[in-house]
Each structure stands twice: as C-alpha cells, then as structure tokens.
Motif scaffolding. Structure first.
Motif, short mmCIF file in Angstrom:
data_model
loop_
_atom_site.label_atom_id
_atom_site.label_comp_id
_atom_site.label_asym_id
_atom_site.label_seq_id
_atom_site.Cartn_x
_atom_site.Cartn_y
_atom_site.Cartn_z
N ASN A 42 -18.54 -32.52 31.12
CA ASN A 42 -16.99 -31.85 31.47
C ASN A 42 -17.55 -29.88 32.01
O ASN A 42 -17.15 -29.13 31.41
CB ASN A 42 -15.79 -32.08 30.23
CG ASN A 42 -15.67 -33.80 30.42
OD1 ASN A 42 -15.63 -34.51 30.99
ND2 ASN A 42 -16.44 -33.73 29.45
N GLY A 44 -14.93 -27.09 34.06
CA GLY A 44 -14.07 -26.48 34.90
C GLY A 44 -13.69 -26.04 35.77
O GLY A 44 -15.00 -25.16 35.68
N HIS A 65 -13.63 -31.27 37.28
CA HIS A 65 -12.82 -31.01 37.03
C HIS A 65 -12.53 -30.46 37.44
O HIS A 65 -12.88 -28.67 37.62
CB HIS A 65 -11.95 -30.62 34.97
CG HIS A 65 -12.41 -31.66 34.39
ND1 HIS A 65 -11.52 -32.33 33.69
CD2 HIS A 65 -13.63 -31.98 33.96
CE1 HIS A 65 -11.96 -33.31 32.65
NE2 HIS A 65 -13.04 -33.73 32.38
N HIS A 86 -6.08 -31.26 37.68
CA HIS A 86 -5.33 -31.12 36.98
C HIS A 86 -3.89 -30.88 37.20
O HIS A 86 -3.07 -30.57 36.42
CB HIS A 86 -5.55 -30.28 35.40
CG HIS A 86 -7.07 -30.34 34.53
ND1 HIS A 86 -7.61 -31.10 33.65
CD2 HIS A 86 -8.09 -30.95 35.02
CE1 HIS A 86 -7.90 -30.87 32.89
NE2 HIS A 86 -8.86 -31.32 33.51
#
Ligand SMILES: *Cc1c(COP(=O)(O)O)cnc(C)c1O
Length: 218
Positions: A42, A44, A65, A86
């Motif tokens: 994961n 970002g 993300h 997000h």
C-alpha cells in the motif's frame, strides 16, 4: 535506518489490524521498490501525474492510494491505477471519478474527506455536506464508485488535546454513519500524530516521513 527497518518497526507497533499506507510522494521509485521487496503493497501519492508515472513503472500488484487534493481534470490520469481515493471533497469530483471509472470498466473505491482541523485548511467537507452527498439521488445513481469510509487530517500542532479532540469528532461521526452506509475505513493519522489516531479508532494510517525520511517541500 533503512526503509525496511522503519516499516517493520511501525508494523510491529501498530499491529496488522490497521492498514499502513506508506506515503511515497516526492520519493523516487527505488525507495518504493525497497519497501515493495520487504513485502509492502500500500503506497500513497498526492499528485496525479506522479502516481501515474510510478504506477506505470512499478509492479501491478501495488495498491495505490491517492491522498492529495484532486482536481477533476486530473482524475483521468489515476483512474486506471488507483486502489482508493482518500480525498473526495465534492459531489462534482465524485461524478468525475464515476465517469472515469466507467470508462475503465471498473469500480473505484473512495473516502470522503471531512474537515476537522481548526486551522485554515482549504479542503474537506463538513458533516452536513457529507450527509447531503450520501442522501442525494445523484450520488445514489453513481454505479462505478463505492464510498467505503472517511478521511481526516488534524491540525498541525504540538497540542495533543486539540489533535485528540479533532480525531474523536471524526470517529464519532464515522461510528454514526458506518452501519447505515456500510463504511469500513477510517483514514486518519500521519507520522506526527498516528499514535493518537490509533487511540481514537483509526484503522488506516498514512505515513510518509517516518518511513522514507523527511521530504523537501513539495
Ligand atoms: C504527506 C501526507 C501524509 C504523510 O505525511 P507524513 O507527515 O510524512 O507522515 C499523510 N496524509 C496526507 C494527506 C499527506 O498529504
């Protein structure tokens, strides 16, 4: 300290009930590869073109993300790649994500960004606006997006009580909505405040500098 050591230490501290998003914005692909080879998936990013370039270069099983402010005209660059956005802060943006997801023949998962900080912050919805979106017919007709939770950022301050109060207010709101709207993700906590975020009920952390080291301003 290496990226791998930083990651392992964090994971040991936070446990594996909590999703750790390694915020790799501004950092080169070599560092992402280091984390990837240590087993991390994961990551970002906060710039659409940067995410696109990294996603095209790096392995396909990375879960990207998008955590930064997203302009509608940039959604197309991330639509093929992104795992979770997000930072949805308007119905207009949500409609654009839905359109681009439909073009890609996929469903894109998103979080609604809620404004909780005291400081002048430009982005995020208030509680009324979140409810307004979730209740609207227009939202309910969008078939290629799925709202799975909420995201928030606390005030950038040394004052832990302020941070705790802000995170608590988001947790309370999340708990109010989660059953009715099938929410499962509460994204709050960064390098400087993740311990408080965890105490307040976060289940997704976005951590950059504590993993990859300090960033130049970006
Ligand atoms: C940069 C960023 C983070 C990570 O910040 P660190 O302090 O480096 O952990 C988290 N969330 C958002 C929205 C960001 O832009």
């Amino acid at each position: 300290m290496s990226v791998k050591n930083n990651l392992n230490q964090l994971i040991e501290e936070i446990g594996n009930e909590t999703t750790l998003v390694a915020v790799s914005k501004t950092k080169p692909s070599e560092l992402i590869k280091e984390a990837y080879e240590a087993g991390h998936r994961n990551f970002g990013e906060n710039k659409a073109r940067e995410m696109q370039a990294k996603a095209e270069e790096l392995p396909d099983d990375i879960l990207w993300h998008f955590i930064g402010h997203l302009q509608t005209n940039k959604v197309k660059y991330i639509a093929p790649h992104v795992h979770l956005i997000h930072s949805i802060d308007s119905l207009k943006l949500l409609k654009e994500v839905n359109k681009r997801a439909a073009n890609e023949d996929r469903i894109i998962k998103v979080l609604l960004q809620v404004y909780i900080a005291k400081e002048e912050s430009k982005f995020g919805l208030d509680e009324e606006e979140v409810l307004g979106i979730l209740e609207s017919d227009e939202f309910q007709s969008l078939e290629n997006i799925e709202v799975v939770g909420l995201m928030g950022m606390a005030t950038n301050t040394e004052n832990e009580e302020t941070i705790r109060r802000e995170f608590k207010s988001l947790t309370d709101f999340y708990n109010k909505l989660k059953d009715q709207y099938s929410l499962t993700v509460l994204s709050m906590g960064m390098s400087g405040d993740y311990q408080i975020a965890l105490e307040c009920g976060s289940n997704m952390l976005r951590i950059g500098s504590a993993i990859f080291g300090a960033r130049d301003q970006h």
